[in-house]
Write an enzyme that holds these catalytic residues in place. Structure first.
Site, PDB file in Angstrom:
ATOM      1  N   HIS A  45       0.814  -1.211   0.000  1.00  0.00           N
ATOM      2  CA  HIS A  45       0.000   0.000   0.000  1.00  0.00           C
ATOM      3  C   HIS A  45       0.848   1.260   0.000  1.00  0.00           C
ATOM      4  O   HIS A  45       0.405   2.311  -0.464  1.00  0.00           O
ATOM      5  CB  HIS A  45      -0.942   0.023   1.222  1.00  0.00           C
ATOM      6  CG  HIS A  45      -2.103  -0.907   1.075  1.00  0.00           C
ATOM      7  ND1 HIS A  45      -2.018  -2.227   1.397  1.00  0.00           N
ATOM      8  CD2 HIS A  45      -3.361  -0.701   0.620  1.00  0.00           C
ATOM      9  CE1 HIS A  45      -3.187  -2.810   1.162  1.00  0.00           C
ATOM     10  NE2 HIS A  45      -4.024  -1.906   0.681  1.00  0.00           N
ATOM     11  N   GLY A  46       2.041   1.181   0.534  1.00  0.00           N
ATOM     12  CA  GLY A  46       2.886   2.371   0.548  1.00  0.00           C
ATOM     13  C   GLY A  46       4.137   2.130   1.353  1.00  0.00           C
ATOM     14  O   GLY A  46       4.197   1.209   2.176  1.00  0.00           O
TER      15      GLY A  46
END
Lengths: 335, 481
Positions: free
Chosen positions: B325-326
């Site tokens: 996701h990051g």
């Protein structure tokens, strides 16, 4: 195949009906935003909605004029007004007089002495409203000081160009009445470098094309009127200028707006301009996508759009704001 | 061009028309879909299109090499392919994180680093299409599917516009077969697809946008300036927002694909009704969680190598999901949080299996107890997931702790929360329970209506949804992953 035809008809009708019934929203959604690429579909929907919106306005204007004719019997003036085409102003903007350029802002006499407790009002566009700006960082930072209250009111995509979308002067009046702030910090302008139109009370539409002298005059007037609201309420104003932008032509527009804010603020003894353009530049004064932090690390200054700020850059701007505000106001740490 | 803009509807109208007209000529039809998908992507940023095309052709060739067991090194090519794909993703997504981390830690160990700063713009959708490519290579290498012979079909599998930007992460085996011989000639579940598009617009344009603009953005930005009640409501609202936002996007992606004759896998299945974390992950972002399970958890050994390895694999796989996701620490922690929670749940349920059976036999566990257990499981899962979202949403790890701390700190801030905000949050919670039956009912209702009346009703619904939408185009959360 029957379902396929049904779905084709449905989307055909939607494309015709939605801009008709939601024309204003289509136009509002067109305000500057990420990935707002012009393509044929966008152009079609936007021009269709614009025509619908014009039609709706002309219908309502006609209704208004008929009302005037009935009550005042001065039919000639309304007919003349009706016959007038929309005014379009094309004269190029004149260069800014360097003599009035506010480089000597430090020398201006300012009456900035709000009394504790400080009730800060933070207003502005996405730079105040959401992450990617200064608003949230500034709010957190101010709250670390004694006798400070903060009310932050930000509106994405807003500005002084489009009161039909968000009417800052009216909103500001209401907020001031309700919350009685004594210090305001303003950061606006990201969405303002665009053409806009005004409607006089008799329904004449005037289009101000961005970049013309008249656009500048009208925008200056709006900035002035906005500042007058704070002056009338005895509120100290700090106006944060916009930083340099990645896109050179957009950055130049923003520089022009900064100059307007800076010059207009000279006329107000209760207001100070906080320049930020030179905070996020390299050693040559050009846009810097990264800067070195106190540990010597290269840190990104912007998010993907080249407009909004990373937390690192937001903190650089916030420190500058606190420094300037701190020159006028005694900010004492809570702990 | 967002799914929820009217310009997208104009684009989609034309695509829909030509899609059904061109099906008679399968090659032209596939080429057309590929070109419109590339056009759709080009509108975001023309520079990204080059990366998409190169990645597609690279993986297409690797797929063929793997199947032919080129140089007798099927496994070697697979590993190289996975590394190359991860490197592309890593460069765009994690380079800066890596650079800053190196510059922080290496000097402490006496080393110096000199990695250049690069202003990297993350190509939208790259995390999704890189995962599609990796799963394809693995499936070919493991003999689950044949390598695709047509470069057009393969490129279309990677770039098909409804699923390009934020999934679902379709598997090649499910998608490529739908391109053969002109694909489906009829729209199956027509009304389901219309319902999904409407549902997606409602969740995103109305519910999610309202809560983001009126509550969650403000509270998460500066929790210290909000009351404990507002923080509680914001946490609850963000739990709804992330679901409405992402499942709304997925609903629309599936609905639009369905109208073009394609069947995409379901990505959400009322996840907040789950009664355990295991259950939750079978219902939330299904295409990602099943990807993580099939291509990370099981290859690591899954549950076949003892309890310790099973739990380690679980935590590792979930942490990777967080990292996907990051690159920020709070995303990684969110993955770790779920990994540890799932591991604990497994430990607890493994130990409790026998006693529960014995208890059942002893007839001490009544139906009421079972129901209570379910309600408790639901509540515990919901709270666990909601707390996890605080780490996911907060701008940093410290920001998340400030949010959670704000729940318990005695607050002297008196904050009037608008009644409408409370009503929409509570309404959103109720909607979780009503979503499925309401959708089914609406499908049935549509099927009964004569065409003209159906058309009028659907158009009125769309107009109303746009009337209730915010004043700016609301961006999708998952576009930034």
């Amino acid at each position: 195949m029957q379902e396929a035809i049904k779905s084709i008809i449905l989307f055909g009708v939607l494309v015709l009906a939605l801009p008709l019934f939601n024309s204003q929203k289509v136009i509002l959604w067109d305000s500057p935003r990420e990935s707002n690429q012009a393509d044929i579909f966008h152009s079609f929907v936007f021009s269709y909605a614009s025509k619908v919106e014009d039609m709706k306005r002309s219908l309502s204007t006609k209704a208004q004029e008929i009302k005037v004719v009935d009550t005042s019997a001065d039919s000639t003036s309304s007919l003349q007004n009706q016959a007038l085409p929309p005014q379009s102003i094309d004269k190029p903007i004149t260069s800014v007089d360097p003599a009035t350029s506010a480089t000597s802002i430090q020398n201006q006499v300012k009456e900035i002495n709000p009394l504790s407790p400080y009730r800060f009002l933070l207003v502005g566009d996405s730079f105040m409203a959401v992450m990617g700006g200064v608003g949230d960082i500034l709010e957190s930072s101010l709250l670390k000081y004694k006798s400070v209250e903060v009310l932050r009111v930000g509106k994405v995509s807003s500005g002084l160009s489009r009161p039909d979308y968000f009417d800052w002067p009216n909103q500001a009046r209401q907020i001031i009445t309700n919350s009685q702030p004594n210090v305001a910090i303003v950061m606006l302008g990201t969405n303002d470098a665009q053409s806009f139109e005004t409607y006089s009370t008799d329904g004449v539409k005037t289009i101000f094309k961005y970049g013309t002298q008249q656009w500048g005059q009208e925008y200056r007037k709006r900035v002035r009127e906005f500042l007058e609201i704070f002056q009338a309420n005895n509120i100290t104003v700090y106006w944060i200028g916009m930083p340099i932008m990645r896109d050179p032509s957009y950055s130049e527009r923003i520089r022009g707006l900064n100059l307007i804010y800076e010059q207009e603020i000279l006329n107000f003894s209760n207001a100070r301009f906080i320049p930020t353009r030179d905070l996020l530049v390299d050693s040559n004064g050009n846009y810097a996508s990264s800067l070195t932090d106190f540990r010597g690390r290269q840190m990104a200054t912007r998010v993907a759009d080249g407009i909004h700020l990373t937390v690192f850059a937001g903190e650089i701007v916030e420190k500058q704001v606190i420094k300037i505000v701190g020159e006028d106001i005694t900010l004492e740490d809570k702990y | 061009m967002f799914f929820l803009t009217i310009e997208f509807f104009a684009f989609f109208f034309l695509v829909l028309l030509l899609n059904w007209l061109l099906k008679k000529w399968p090659l032209v039809w596939r080429l057309f879909l590929l070109l419109v998908s590339y056009y759709f992507y080009w509108l975001w940023d023309f520079r990204f299109l080059g990366i998409l095309v190169v990645v597609s052709i690279f993986n297409y060739i690797l797929g063929l090499l793997i199947e032919r067991n080129f140089w007798h090194s099927r496994r070697f090519i697979l590993i190289c392919g996975v590394i190359a794909n991860v490197a592309v993703l890593g460069f765009f997504k994690y380079y800066d994180f890596f650079r800053v981390s190196m510059e922080t830690f290496l000097p402490k160990l006496g080393f110096s680093t000199n990695l250049p700063f690069l202003e990297i713009i993350l190509p939208v959708g790259i995390s999704f299409y890189i995962f599609r490519n990796i799963s394809y290579l693995a499936d070919v290498a493991w003999g689950k599917i044949k390598a695709e012979k047509s470069v057009i079909d393969y490129s279309l599998f990677v770039a098909f516009f409804p699923q390009l930007l934020a999934g679902p992460i379709t598997r090649a085996g499910d998608f490529l077969s739908q391109l053969k011989n002109g694909g489906n000639r009829v729209i199956t579940d027509f009304y389901d697809n219309i319902t999904l598009i409407i549902l997606g617009l409602f969740k995103k344009l109305v519910l999610s946008s309202f809560l983001v603009l009126n509550l969650t953005d403000d509270v998460f930005a500066v929790p210290q300036n909000h009351s404990a009640e507002a923080i509680f409501l914001a946490i609850l609202a963000y739990t709804l927002v992330i679901y409405f936002d992402f499942s709304g996007y997925s609903d629309m992606a599936i609905g639009y694909s369905g109208l073009l004759g394609f069947k995409l896998p379901a990505n959400f299945n009322t996840p907040y009704l789950a009664t355990s974390l295991k259950d939750f992950w079978k219902r939330w972002h299904i295409s990602l969680s099943s990807w993580i399970k099939d291509y990370i958890y099981i290859p690591l050994g899954g549950n076949r190598k003892g309890a310790f390895r099973k739990n380690f694999n679980l935590i590792f796989a979930m942490t990777i999901s967080g990292l996907w996701h990051g690159s920020a620490g709070h995303y990684i922690f969110w993955g770790f949080w779920h990994g540890v929670g799932s591991a604990f749940e497994h430990l607890f349920s493994d130990k409790s299996k026998m006693p529960m059976t014995q208890l059942n036999n002893a007839k001490t566990s009544s139906q009421i107890k079972e129901k209570l257990k379910k309600v408790f499981g639901w509540l515990a899962t919901f709270i666990f997931v909601a707390v996890g979202w605080v780490f996911f949403r907060a701008p940093s790890f410290q920001g998340a702790l400030a949010m959670l701390g704000g729940l318990f700190k005695p607050s002297n801030v008196v904050e009037a929360i608008p009644l409408l905000v409370i009503l929409v949050t509570v309404g959103g919670l109720l909607f979780l329970f009503l979503e499925k039956p309401a959708s089914t009912g609406f499908n049935r209702l549509q099927a009964r209506l004569p065409f003209a009346l159906w058309l009028v009703i659907i158009v009125i619904i769309f107009i109303s949804l746009f009337n209730l939408s915010p004043q700016t185009v609301p961006p999708f959360i998952y576009f930034s992953f």
